[in-house]
Design an enzyme around this catalytic site. Structure first.
Site, PDB file in Angstrom:
ATOM      1  N   CYS A  19      -9.060  -8.743  16.311  1.00  0.00           N
ATOM      2  CA  CYS A  19     -10.393  -8.753  15.716  1.00  0.00           C
ATOM      3  C   CYS A  19     -10.526  -7.773  14.556  1.00  0.00           C
ATOM      4  O   CYS A  19     -11.540  -7.772  13.864  1.00  0.00           O
ATOM      5  CB  CYS A  19     -11.440  -8.459  16.785  1.00  0.00           C
ATOM      6  SG  CYS A  19     -11.631  -9.786  17.988  1.00  0.00           S
ATOM      7  N   LYS A  22     -11.211  -9.321  11.047  1.00  0.00           N
ATOM      8  CA  LYS A  22     -12.473  -9.986  10.717  1.00  0.00           C
ATOM      9  C   LYS A  22     -12.895  -9.678   9.284  1.00  0.00           C
ATOM     10  O   LYS A  22     -12.584  -8.608   8.738  1.00  0.00           O
ATOM     11  CB  LYS A  22     -13.581  -9.513  11.659  1.00  0.00           C
ATOM     12  CG  LYS A  22     -13.631 -10.213  13.004  1.00  0.00           C
ATOM     13  CD  LYS A  22     -14.870  -9.791  13.762  1.00  0.00           C
ATOM     14  CE  LYS A  22     -15.055 -10.593  15.025  1.00  0.00           C
ATOM     15  NZ  LYS A  22     -16.297 -10.217  15.738  1.00  0.00           N
TER      16      LYS A  22
END
Length: 330
Positions: A19, A22
């Site tokens: 993540c 992102k």
């Protein structure tokens, strides 16, 4: 798992990881801020308005469909563990809304000319095992040949539309509970750079947020979000802006994984963590060092839930307070 003569380090085939790759939150808000919500006849319960964890559509008086998609580049070198982490992370968006995931489909991008395709089977098996643990059907999906490996799930679940966990339902005076420790970003970045394996990070990332979600609903909680790529501070800022409240965070109460402070001190800070801190800085009141703030803004992969309410066995790390959407760190 697949037995190869030369071990493949999956993290070396991706520019980012998990993540932490992102799109920065400020840029993302600018991109989607003007987008229409689509067909809106009153049954779209949660849409684009506050950047919540999943979309929710009411289908009758007691049932709503919760839908999401989440995928990312390798966060660990082990293909099976990557599949487990990616699946737990995707399922988390449904749990973060107070839903139960019912069915998921695979999203796979694979550089077939660079990485043995047999390893993709290990990724899929890892995801299948986590979905089985969650009681979620995993059926089909979509795959493409891509220069960079990516994997995740599109997930559909069910929830009671009148008992959701939303990021716009926070109220002053409510305690803030964090259900998993921080530090996944810096540990994963150290793993990518050195090959060191951090079992505590893998165990945290593969733990489902199911029990935390159910405990929150049982306690009557109505406001929550999960802590992933925007870090604790980034996701908290989104929550207090949506709820039009402020927040106080007690830094000493925030749990961190073993080894994360050492990784931070050694400089293994993901670019995403630095972007998170830059984004929230204008909304912070804090005398903490830059290093401590970076840990609070650390980009998590398959992190825990941030719950406006108390969950048995999980630390209270702060409180929602009246006032403008600012975060005071004490």
């Amino acid at each position: 798992m697949t037995d190869l003569a030369a071990p493949v380090r999956l993290t070396q085939y991706a520019a980012g990881g998990g993540c932490a790759c992102k799109i920065p939150p400020g840029e993302l808000e600018a991109l989607v801020g003007g987008m229409p919500a689509g067909h809106a006849d009153g049954e779209l319960v949660v849409g684009l308005e506050h950047g919540d964890d999943a979309a929710v559509v009411r289908i009758d008086g007691r049932r709503a469909v919760v839908t999401t998609a989440d995928f990312f580049t390798p966060v660990v070198d082990d293909a099976y563990d990557w599949g487990r982490i990616a699946a737990a992370n995707a399922l988390s968006d449904v749990y973060a809304m107070g839903g139960e995931p019912i069915v998921a489909v695979n999203l796979l991008a694979w550089p077939r000319d660079r990485i043995p395709f047999e390893l993709a089977a290990d990724v899929l098996q890892g995801a299948a095992d986590v979905c089985a643990e969650a009681g979620t059907y995993l059926a089909g999906g979509h795959s493409i040949d891509d220069p960079e490996p990516k994997y995740g799930l599109a997930v559909t679940g069910l929830a009671d539309p009148d008992r959701l966990l939303r990021n716009d339902a926070g109220r002053p005076g409510t305690p803030l509970t964090l259900t998993k420790p921080l530090g996944l970003g810096v540990l994963n970045n150290r793993h990518k750079a050195t090959g060191e394996v951090f079992a505590q990070a893998v165990a945290t990332m593969t733990t489902l947020n199911r029990d935390a979600s159910r405990a929150a609903l049982a306690a009557g909680v109505v406001c929550a979000t999960d802590v992933t790529g925007f870090g604790l501070l980034g996701h908290l800022l989104k929550l207090i802006r949506a709820s039009e409240v402020g927040a106080v965070v007690e830094a000493a109460a925030v749990p961190c994984l073993e080894g994360s402070r050492e990784a931070l001190a050694a400089g293994f800070v993901p670019g995403g963590s630095r972007r998170n801190l830059d984004w929230v800085r204008s909304s912070l009141d804090s005398s903490l060092s830059e290093e401590e703030l970076l840990l609070l803004a650390d980009a998590q992969t398959s992190g825990g839930l941030l719950v406006a309410g108390e969950i048995p066995g999980c630390p209270v790390v702060g409180e929602l307070v009246p006032g403008p959407p600012r975060i005071q760190i004490v």
